[in-house]
Scaffold this active site. Structure first.
Site, PDB file in Angstrom:
ATOM      1  N   GLY A  49       0.690  -1.393   0.018  1.00 53.01           N
ATOM      2  CA  GLY A  49       0.007  -0.080   0.052  1.00 53.01           C
ATOM      3  C   GLY A  49       0.792   1.284   0.083  1.00 53.01           C
ATOM      4  CB  CYS A  50       4.122   2.139   0.921  1.00 50.31           C
ATOM      5  SG  CYS A  50       3.834   1.727   2.611  1.00 50.31           S
ATOM      6  CB  ALA A  51       4.095   5.291  -3.767  1.00 47.92           C
ATOM      7  CB  SER A  52       8.552   4.489  -1.447  1.00 47.48           C
ATOM      8  OG  SER A  52       8.083   4.997  -0.326  1.00 47.48           O
TER       9      SER A  52
END
Length: 136
Positions: A49-52
């Site tokens: 769920g994190c872009a990075s």
């Protein structure tokens, strides 16, 4: 109900008016964190769920949570550091009881993060709360 280390960040933010300076402060917090061992950067510790890329490694001793973390993005590393200061050293019950959204609003982060960063921050908080509630 936040840990004292988080209260220190709140106090520091009161003296930093410019958001560019606040971002630099958060990034510096991330740079000051202990480096997460590469061996702990595995799928089990990765936060979806994190872009990075983000890894959180929790430890529970005597009913008290601490965690280390890492990211490939500087600002996200800083957000991990802020969450460490919010949660580390709290009992499992205290971790679950913390209203992270309200605590982070005290910093004004919500309105200054991109939607992707906000989603990633929520995913990290959910992971921390899940670990605490499952261990309680």
């Amino acid at each position: 109900m936040a840990a004292q280390a988080f209260e220190d960040i709140v106090e520091d933010f009161e003296f930093i008016e410019d958001w560019e300076d606040r971002y630099r402060y958060v990034i510096e917090q991330g740079k000051d964190m202990p480096v997460l061992d590469e061996a702990l950067r595995v799928p089990a510790t990765k936060v979806d769920g994190c872009a990075s890329q983000v890894w959180l490694h929790p430890t529970i001793e005597g009913g008290v949570l601490t965690f280390d973390g890492a990211s490939d993005a500087m600002i996200v590393s800083g957000l991990i550091a802020v969450l460490r200061k919010l949660y580390n050293g709290l009992t499992l019950a205290e971790v679950v009881a913390v209203d992270a959204r309200a605590e982070l609003e005290r910093l004004g982060l919500n309105e200054h993060l991109s939607s992707q960063r906000s989603n990633g921050l929520r995913a990290m908080i959910e992971r921390i709360r899940l670990v605490a509630s499952e261990a309680a």
